[in-house]
Design a protein around this motif. Structure first.
Motif, PDB file in Angstrom:
ATOM      1  N   VAL A   1       0.825  -1.208   0.000  1.00  0.00           N
ATOM      2  CA  VAL A   1       0.000   0.000   0.000  1.00  0.00           C
ATOM      3  C   VAL A   1       0.859   1.258   0.000  1.00  0.00           C
ATOM      4  CG1 VAL A   1      -1.707   1.325   1.312  1.00  0.00           C
ATOM      5  CG2 VAL A   1      -1.960  -1.156   1.087  1.00  0.00           C
ATOM      6  N   LEU A   2       2.017   1.223   0.651  1.00  0.00           N
ATOM      7  CA  LEU A   2       2.867   2.412   0.696  1.00  0.00           C
ATOM      8  C   LEU A   2       3.575   2.674  -0.624  1.00  0.00           C
ATOM      9  CD1 LEU A   2       4.379   2.094   4.284  1.00  0.00           C
ATOM     10  CD2 LEU A   2       2.384   3.419   3.537  1.00  0.00           C
ATOM     11  N   LEU A   3       3.378   1.768  -1.602  1.00  0.00           N
ATOM     12  CA  LEU A   3       3.859   1.984  -2.970  1.00  0.00           C
ATOM     13  C   LEU A   3       2.708   2.257  -3.933  1.00  0.00           C
ATOM     14  CD1 LEU A   3       6.504  -0.892  -3.306  1.00  0.00           C
ATOM     15  CD2 LEU A   3       6.942   1.529  -2.862  1.00  0.00           C
ATOM     16  N   ASP A   4       1.509   2.389  -3.426  1.00  0.00           N
ATOM     17  CA  ASP A   4       0.333   2.548  -4.286  1.00  0.00           C
ATOM     18  C   ASP A   4       0.491   3.734  -5.236  1.00  0.00           C
ATOM     19  OD1 ASP A   4      -2.669   1.803  -4.712  1.00  0.00           O
ATOM     20  OD2 ASP A   4      -2.682   3.977  -4.429  1.00  0.00           O
ATOM     21  N   GLU A   5      -0.024   3.570  -6.464  1.00  0.00           N
ATOM     22  CA  GLU A   5       0.141   4.607  -7.488  1.00  0.00           C
ATOM     23  C   GLU A   5      -0.438   5.954  -7.064  1.00  0.00           C
ATOM     24  OE1 GLU A   5      -1.971   3.600 -11.078  1.00  0.00           O
ATOM     25  OE2 GLU A   5      -3.492   2.492  -9.970  1.00  0.00           O
ATOM     26  N   TRP A   6      -1.450   5.953  -6.196  1.00  0.00           N
ATOM     27  CA  TRP A   6      -2.087   7.212  -5.782  1.00  0.00           C
ATOM     28  C   TRP A   6      -1.811   7.562  -4.327  1.00  0.00           C
ATOM     29  CZ3 TRP A   6      -3.249   9.747  -9.841  1.00  0.00           C
ATOM     30  CH2 TRP A   6      -3.749   9.109 -10.981  1.00  0.00           C
ATOM     31  N   ARG A   7      -1.442   6.593  -3.503  1.00  0.00           N
ATOM     32  CA  ARG A   7      -1.308   6.831  -2.056  1.00  0.00           C
ATOM     33  C   ARG A   7       0.111   6.690  -1.538  1.00  0.00           C
ATOM     34  NH1 ARG A   7      -5.315   9.935  -0.228  1.00  0.00           N
ATOM     35  NH2 ARG A   7      -7.392   9.054  -0.602  1.00  0.00           N
ATOM     36  N   GLY A   8       1.041   6.224  -2.378  1.00  0.00           N
ATOM     37  CA  GLY A   8       2.429   6.131  -1.962  1.00  0.00           C
ATOM     38  C   GLY A   8       3.142   7.464  -2.084  1.00  0.00           C
ATOM     39  N   TRP A   9       4.446   7.441  -1.795  1.00  0.00           N
ATOM     40  CA  TRP A   9       5.230   8.682  -1.805  1.00  0.00           C
ATOM     41  C   TRP A   9       5.769   8.898  -3.224  1.00  0.00           C
ATOM     42  CZ3 TRP A   9       2.810   8.618   2.288  1.00  0.00           C
ATOM     43  CH2 TRP A   9       3.033   7.761   3.352  1.00  0.00           C
TER      44      TRP A   9
ATOM     45  N   THR B   1       6.900   5.077  -6.460  1.00  0.00           N
ATOM     46  CA  THR B   1       5.709   4.256  -6.334  1.00  0.00           C
ATOM     47  C   THR B   1       5.599   3.316  -7.529  1.00  0.00           C
ATOM     48  OG1 THR B   1       4.444   6.032  -7.395  1.00  0.00           O
ATOM     49  CG2 THR B   1       4.428   5.972  -4.980  1.00  0.00           C
ATOM     50  N   THR B   2       4.539   2.535  -7.542  1.00  0.00           N
ATOM     51  CA  THR B   2       4.272   1.624  -8.638  1.00  0.00           C
ATOM     52  C   THR B   2       3.104   2.144  -9.477  1.00  0.00           C
ATOM     53  OG1 THR B   2       3.682  -0.657  -9.208  1.00  0.00           O
ATOM     54  CG2 THR B   2       2.696   0.240  -7.220  1.00  0.00           C
ATOM     55  N   TRP B   3       3.026   1.705 -10.738  1.00  0.00           N
ATOM     56  CA  TRP B   3       1.881   2.026 -11.587  1.00  0.00           C
ATOM     57  C   TRP B   3       0.805   0.962 -11.349  1.00  0.00           C
ATOM     58  CZ3 TRP B   3       1.219   5.607 -15.849  1.00  0.00           C
ATOM     59  CH2 TRP B   3       2.263   6.540 -15.960  1.00  0.00           C
ATOM     60  N   SER B   4       0.357   0.854 -10.139  1.00  0.00           N
ATOM     61  CA  SER B   4      -0.586  -0.208  -9.795  1.00  0.00           C
ATOM     62  C   SER B   4      -1.362   0.189  -8.552  1.00  0.00           C
ATOM     63  CB  SER B   4       0.172  -1.521  -9.546  1.00  0.00           C
ATOM     64  OG  SER B   4      -0.702  -2.562  -9.210  1.00  0.00           O
ATOM     65  N   THR B   5      -2.631  -0.225  -8.507  1.00  0.00           N
ATOM     66  CA  THR B   5      -3.455  -0.013  -7.320  1.00  0.00           C
ATOM     67  C   THR B   5      -3.219  -1.174  -6.375  1.00  0.00           C
ATOM     68  OG1 THR B   5      -5.138   1.234  -8.518  1.00  0.00           O
ATOM     69  CG2 THR B   5      -5.808   0.184  -6.459  1.00  0.00           C
ATOM     70  N   THR B   6      -2.554  -0.900  -5.262  1.00  0.00           N
ATOM     71  CA  THR B   6      -2.136  -1.959  -4.349  1.00  0.00           C
ATOM     72  C   THR B   6      -3.061  -2.108  -3.154  1.00  0.00           C
ATOM     73  OG1 THR B   6      -0.700  -0.431  -3.147  1.00  0.00           O
ATOM     74  CG2 THR B   6       0.283  -1.622  -4.997  1.00  0.00           C
ATOM     75  N   THR B   7      -4.099  -1.272  -3.060  1.00  0.00           N
ATOM     76  CA  THR B   7      -5.073  -1.370  -1.983  1.00  0.00           C
ATOM     77  C   THR B   7      -6.108  -2.458  -2.327  1.00  0.00           C
ATOM     78  OG1 THR B   7      -6.541   0.280  -2.971  1.00  0.00           O
ATOM     79  CG2 THR B   7      -4.778   1.098  -1.532  1.00  0.00           C
ATOM     80  N   PHE B   8      -7.214  -2.474  -1.605  1.00  0.00           N
ATOM     81  CA  PHE B   8      -8.284  -3.439  -1.858  1.00  0.00           C
ATOM     82  C   PHE B   8      -9.239  -2.987  -2.958  1.00  0.00           C
ATOM     83  CE2 PHE B   8      -7.173  -4.055   2.667  1.00  0.00           C
ATOM     84  CZ  PHE B   8      -6.895  -5.422   2.679  1.00  0.00           C
ATOM     85  N   ASP B   9      -8.975  -1.848  -3.589  1.00  0.00           N
ATOM     86  CA  ASP B   9      -9.946  -1.281  -4.528  1.00  0.00           C
ATOM     87  C   ASP B   9     -10.254  -2.209  -5.696  1.00  0.00           C
ATOM     88  OD1 ASP B   9     -10.003   0.887  -2.873  1.00  0.00           O
ATOM     89  OD2 ASP B   9      -9.152   2.319  -4.297  1.00  0.00           O
TER      90      ASP B   9
ATOM     91  N   PRO C   1      -5.970  14.494  -0.725  1.00  0.00           N
ATOM     92  CA  PRO C   1      -7.099  14.310  -1.643  1.00  0.00           C
ATOM     93  C   PRO C   1      -6.860  13.118  -2.557  1.00  0.00           C
ATOM     94  CG  PRO C   1      -6.318  16.591  -1.638  1.00  0.00           C
ATOM     95  CD  PRO C   1      -5.292  15.788  -0.909  1.00  0.00           C
ATOM     96  N   PRO C   2      -7.911  12.456  -2.982  1.00  0.00           N
ATOM     97  CA  PRO C   2      -7.738  11.314  -3.892  1.00  0.00           C
ATOM     98  C   PRO C   2      -7.040  11.723  -5.192  1.00  0.00           C
ATOM     99  CG  PRO C   2      -9.986  11.395  -3.030  1.00  0.00           C
ATOM    100  CD  PRO C   2      -9.319  12.683  -2.638  1.00  0.00           C
ATOM    101  N   ARG C   3      -6.144  10.896  -5.654  1.00  0.00           N
ATOM    102  CA  ARG C   3      -5.474  11.040  -6.951  1.00  0.00           C
ATOM    103  C   ARG C   3      -4.758  12.386  -7.116  1.00  0.00           C
ATOM    104  NH1 ARG C   3      -7.641   7.316 -11.371  1.00  0.00           N
ATOM    105  NH2 ARG C   3      -8.517   5.613 -10.160  1.00  0.00           N
ATOM    106  N   ASP C   4      -4.151  12.847  -6.066  1.00  0.00           N
ATOM    107  CA  ASP C   4      -3.414  14.111  -6.096  1.00  0.00           C
ATOM    108  C   ASP C   4      -1.927  13.798  -5.951  1.00  0.00           C
ATOM    109  OD1 ASP C   4      -2.262  16.597  -5.695  1.00  0.00           O
ATOM    110  OD2 ASP C   4      -3.875  17.340  -4.412  1.00  0.00           O
ATOM    111  N   LEU C   5      -1.256  13.589  -7.089  1.00  0.00           N
ATOM    112  CA  LEU C   5       0.145  13.188  -7.052  1.00  0.00           C
ATOM    113  C   LEU C   5       1.059  14.306  -6.570  1.00  0.00           C
ATOM    114  CD1 LEU C   5       0.496  10.988 -10.263  1.00  0.00           C
ATOM    115  CD2 LEU C   5       0.141  10.270  -7.897  1.00  0.00           C
ATOM    116  N   ALA C   6       0.680  15.544  -6.828  1.00  0.00           N
ATOM    117  CA  ALA C   6       1.490  16.662  -6.335  1.00  0.00           C
ATOM    118  C   ALA C   6       1.510  16.659  -4.812  1.00  0.00           C
ATOM    119  CB  ALA C   6       0.945  17.983  -6.872  1.00  0.00           C
ATOM    120  N   HIS C   7       0.362  16.399  -4.205  1.00  0.00           N
ATOM    121  CA  HIS C   7       0.306  16.311  -2.744  1.00  0.00           C
ATOM    122  C   HIS C   7       1.176  15.161  -2.244  1.00  0.00           C
ATOM    123  CE1 HIS C   7      -1.412  16.325   1.342  1.00  0.00           C
ATOM    124  NE2 HIS C   7      -1.336  15.011   1.236  1.00  0.00           N
TER     125      HIS C   7
END
Length: 402
Positions: free
Chosen positions: A213-221, A225-233, A339-345
């Motif tokens: 999850v800490l490598l998630d494409e939208w939630r990792g640093w 990160t990875t180009w993959s959704t690593t959560t349960f979504d 915020p969701p899908r905010d890579l700048a954040h």
């Protein structure tokens, strides 16, 4: 456990998803293992009771027990890597089904990925060099990106592979890849999206995630990160009801570059993890309760935990649990999701975490109970070694949180 279970790593990967999936398949009958993210870059180590070892990449980690694998539409399928893995397993293609809508990774994706990473010099992102991210990026720009079902139509496959070659650069002759991918199509069963639903109705399944999850494409640093959704979504998109099982080690690890607040030399060498020419060093650190709590939160919560490497505290007297950070003159015991899908954040957050250092740390008497309390979930599985015989399963809620 007569229910579907989704296995997700709550860290940076390498927490032991493969051995957990293997143990779940050993503990009760499973209809199939469904892979729901990532691709051939996975490295899930399983060692049987008899000592046989295999590092699973695309086949599910229940394969050595005869449990079928289904690669869902969320996978990036690499036929060439799959052929090598199949050969090492004795070519168990009868245990494999592949969703025709899954993306195909090609030698040109892999080559472009490696050239891009080399061009970054000392600022590498930590890619596995397998072309999975490049495959995802190409598909976002090209609606006609090659998919698994294309291998059933050589003319369409050749046209789409030639387009990849033209866009991404040199590589093997297109006709050679067409031949290899066509052979892949003859060896595996390519199915529609209804296969997932059928498997789920036929018996309890295990969803096996990749990376963490800490490598998630939208939630990792971002960008490490990875180009993959690593959560349960992705699992939730395939299955309406399942148990959310989060996997953690007693110490935190990271393979490659990126922020790692609790990094420390702990004297915990590993037989199956080390320096990788693409990811870089295998890094270790104290158990990061702050980052793992963040992972639980952005993953939508967990129903239970699998805690691996419970033998490590005895081998590393200096190992601690970190429950807060000191950062920019303040203290954090929670990483607030952006915020969701905010890579700048996410990139700004990663830069702040580079400045963080461990705050409060402690060494518990009962590591399993302490981790369960810090992450707010009961323990389903404890592991003190790589084999299924090194696992202990509990009814949910036992042992209770303390």
């Amino acid at each position: 456990m007569n229910e579907h279970v989704a296995v997700v790593d709550l860290g940076y990967g390498d927490a032991g998803k493969g051995t957990v999936v293997d143990a779940l398949c050993a503990a009760s009958e499973r209809r199939a293992v469904l892979r729901f993210n990532g691709g051939a870059q996975a490295a899930h180590n399983v060692i049987t009771e008899a000592g046989r070892h295999h590092t699973f990449a695309q086949f599910g980690s229940g394969t050595l027990r005869g449990v079928p694998t289904h690669l869902t539409r969320f996978m990036v399928v690499d036929p060439l890597a799959l052929a090598g893995e199949a050969a090492a397993l004795g070519n168990p293609f009868h245990l494999l089904t592949v969703d025709g809508d899954a993306l195909l990774a090609t030698p040109w994706h892999r080559g472009a990925n490696r050239r891009r990473e080399l061009a970054r010099g000392g600022s590498r992102h930590g890619s596995c060099g397998m072309g999975v991210g490049e495959t995802m990026a190409y598909a976002l720009e090209h609606p006609d990106a090659p998919r698994v079902s294309d291998v059933l139509s050589p003319a369409r496959l050749r046209r789409r592979l030639a387009a990849v070659r033209d866009a991404l650069g040199d590589g093997p002759p297109v006709d050679d890849v067409v031949d290899a991918f066509t052979a892949f199509g003859e060896a595996v069963r390519i199915v529609g999206d209804d296969c997932t639903e059928r498997l789920l109705t036929e018996g309890p399944c295990v969803f096996e995630g990749a990376q963490g999850v800490l490598l998630d494409e939208w939630r990792g640093w971002h960008p490490h990160t990875t180009w993959s959704t690593t959560t349960f979504d992705n699992v939730a998109a395939l299955c309406p009801d399942f148990l959310r099982l989060g996997v953690v080690r007693t110490y935190t690890t990271r393979h490659g570059a990126g922020p790692f607040v609790t990094e420390a030399e702990l004297g915990l060498a590993e037989a199956h993890n080390g320096r990788d020419p693409w990811q870089g060093e295998f890094r270790t650190g104290h158990f990061d309760a702050v980052a793992h709590r963040y992972a639980v939160e952005v993953a939508g919560g967990v129903d239970a935990l699998a805690i691996t490497h419970l033998d490590a505290p005895d081998r590393s007297p200096g190992l601690r649990i970190c429950t807060s950070y000191r950062i920019d003159g303040g203290t954090w015991d929670r990483i607030e999701p952006g915020p969701p899908r905010d890579l700048a954040h996410q990139e700004r957050l990663g830069e702040r975490l580079r400045r963080a250092v461990p705050g409060e740390c402690h060494r518990p008497d009962d590591w399993s109970a302490a981790i369960a309390t810090h992450l707010g979930a009961p323990v389903l599985l404890e592991s003190t070694g790589p084999r299924s015989t090194d696992k202990r399963m509990y009814p949910l809620g036992v042992p209770a949180l303390t």
